[in-house]
Design a protein around this motif. Structure first.
Motif, mmCIF file in Angstrom:
data_model
loop_
_atom_site.group_PDB
_atom_site.id
_atom_site.type_symbol
_atom_site.label_atom_id
_atom_site.label_comp_id
_atom_site.label_asym_id
_atom_site.label_seq_id
_atom_site.Cartn_x
_atom_site.Cartn_y
_atom_site.Cartn_z
ATOM 1 N N MET A 287 -8.031 9.649 2.455
ATOM 2 C CA MET A 287 -7.202 10.720 2.059
ATOM 3 C C MET A 287 -5.817 10.223 2.128
ATOM 4 S SD MET A 287 -9.215 14.049 3.726
ATOM 5 C CE MET A 287 -8.117 14.932 3.158
ATOM 6 N N HIS A 288 -5.379 9.750 3.130
ATOM 7 C CA HIS A 288 -4.155 9.318 3.301
ATOM 8 C C HIS A 288 -3.475 7.897 3.051
ATOM 9 C CE1 HIS A 288 -4.988 13.162 5.364
ATOM 10 N NE2 HIS A 288 -3.779 13.334 5.449
ATOM 11 N N ALA A 289 -4.295 7.146 2.369
ATOM 12 C CA ALA A 289 -4.260 5.701 2.384
ATOM 13 C C ALA A 289 -2.925 5.416 1.625
ATOM 14 C CB ALA A 289 -5.347 4.843 1.863
ATOM 15 N N GLY A 290 -2.596 6.229 0.325
ATOM 16 C CA GLY A 290 -1.714 5.998 -0.569
ATOM 17 C C GLY A 290 -0.308 6.470 0.267
ATOM 18 N N ALA A 291 -0.412 7.518 0.887
ATOM 19 C CA ALA A 291 0.865 7.808 1.666
ATOM 20 C C ALA A 291 1.223 6.981 2.465
ATOM 21 C CB ALA A 291 0.455 9.427 2.334
ATOM 22 N N VAL A 292 0.357 6.306 3.359
ATOM 23 C CA VAL A 292 0.930 5.260 4.198
ATOM 24 C C VAL A 292 1.498 4.267 3.531
ATOM 25 C CG1 VAL A 292 -0.135 3.791 6.017
ATOM 26 C CG2 VAL A 292 -1.032 6.006 5.989
ATOM 27 N N GLU A 293 0.794 3.711 2.461
ATOM 28 C CA GLU A 293 1.532 2.601 1.943
ATOM 29 C C GLU A 293 2.967 2.718 1.453
ATOM 30 O OE1 GLU A 293 -1.255 1.655 -1.180
ATOM 31 O OE2 GLU A 293 -2.897 0.898 0.157
#
Length: 298
Positions: A287-293
């Protein structure tokens, strides 16, 4: 209050429709059972049986009493069985969670595990991962979920992120002054990794804050007091990463790990808890991989 012994005799006589057969079933004499029925009628102030030379039948009051008597005796038996049953202490799992870990998904996983396994008591200790790792190896903790820089053979890596230098989005740094740094107190893997990188780099810096919690580090960085070391997933709003190589060195990656103690001595529910943590982590990452990148970008 009605005597349960009298109620038991009354129910037995009603079920057998005979004082004699009830006495045999209760291993008492006929006169003893008759005396108990008489005492019950005296307590109630009414007759519960109509007696003739050929039959014994419930009176109207006796019919009402019979349903109550069965319920009272059943509840008494349930209470005795419940209280007399051997008490087994719930299994206890001791889990460590490192400071600064993105813990929302972890705590949600623990809440879900508690709902599914109310027979297992989970105790959580939050602290510095270096100390928690030591406690797992000493068996004072069963499991550690946290962030390390050097993973041992007894750890499972959930994911990896780069360490970044974090500072306020709004404050400015004085290029002529030493870089103000803030770390957790020793022993802290982020502090050790940062200091090792600084030792091999021509940087002008000094430590201005040593804290006991990651919240204090984030607050100091957000206020423009100090630069600290975080992972992108652990960086709160209001902070930005400083590109490595400008005036501070590049940092090694951080590993987010699960560490278990000796499998031979582990409590039985531990693998089930590890699976719950692992699956919750993968859902959270999805769910949060994009935000972390995006946070990793300078």
């Amino acid at each position: 209050m009605l005597d349960s012994q009298l109620l038991r005799a009354f129910v037995s006589v009603a079920d057998h429709a005979s004082v004699t057969r009830a006495a045999d079933a209760m291993h008492l004499t006929q006169s003893a059972v008759s005396a108990q029925i008489k005492r019950l009628e005296e307590q109630l102030g009414c007759r519960v049986f109509e007696r003739t030379t050929r039959s014994l039948q419930l009176t109207a009051q006796g019919s009402v009493l019979l349903s109550y008597a069965r319920s009272i005796l059943s509840l008494q038996q349930q209470a005795v069985s419940r209280l007399a049953a051997p008490r087994h202490a719930p299994a206890t799992l001791r889990l460590g969670c490192s400071e600064g870990f993105p813990s929302e998904w972890l705590f949600a996983a623990l809440a879900s595990f508690r709902q599914r396994r109310p027979d297992v008591h989970v105790e959580v200790m939050c602290g510095i991962s270096t100390l928690l790792t030591r406690q797992v190896r000493q068996r004072s903790l069963d499991l550690m979920v946290g962030t390390v820089c050097d993973a041992g053979d007894d750890t499972e890596t959930l994911w990896m992120e780069p360490l970044v230098w974090a500072f306020s989005e709004r404050a400015l740094l004085d290029p002529d002054a030493p870089a103000p740094l803030a770390f957790l107190s020793e022993p802290c893997p982020f502090r050790e990794a940062a200091l090792a990188s600084l030792a091999g780099h021509d940087s002008n810096w000094r430590i201005v804050l040593t804290a006991q919690s990651s919240g204090a580090l984030a607050a100091a960085a957000a206020a423009g007091l100090a630069i600290t070391v975080l992972t992108p997933s652990g960086m709160p709003p209001g902070l930005r990463s400083i590109p490595p190589g400008t005036f501070l060195p590049a940092l090694p990656p951080a590993r987010f790990v699960v560490q278990r103690g000796n499998s031979n001595a582990a409590p039985e529910p531990l693998p089930e808890l590890v699976n719950e943590v692992r699956e919750a982590c993968f859902r959270w990452r999805g769910m949060h991989a994009g935000a972390v990148e995006r946070r990793q970008e300078p």
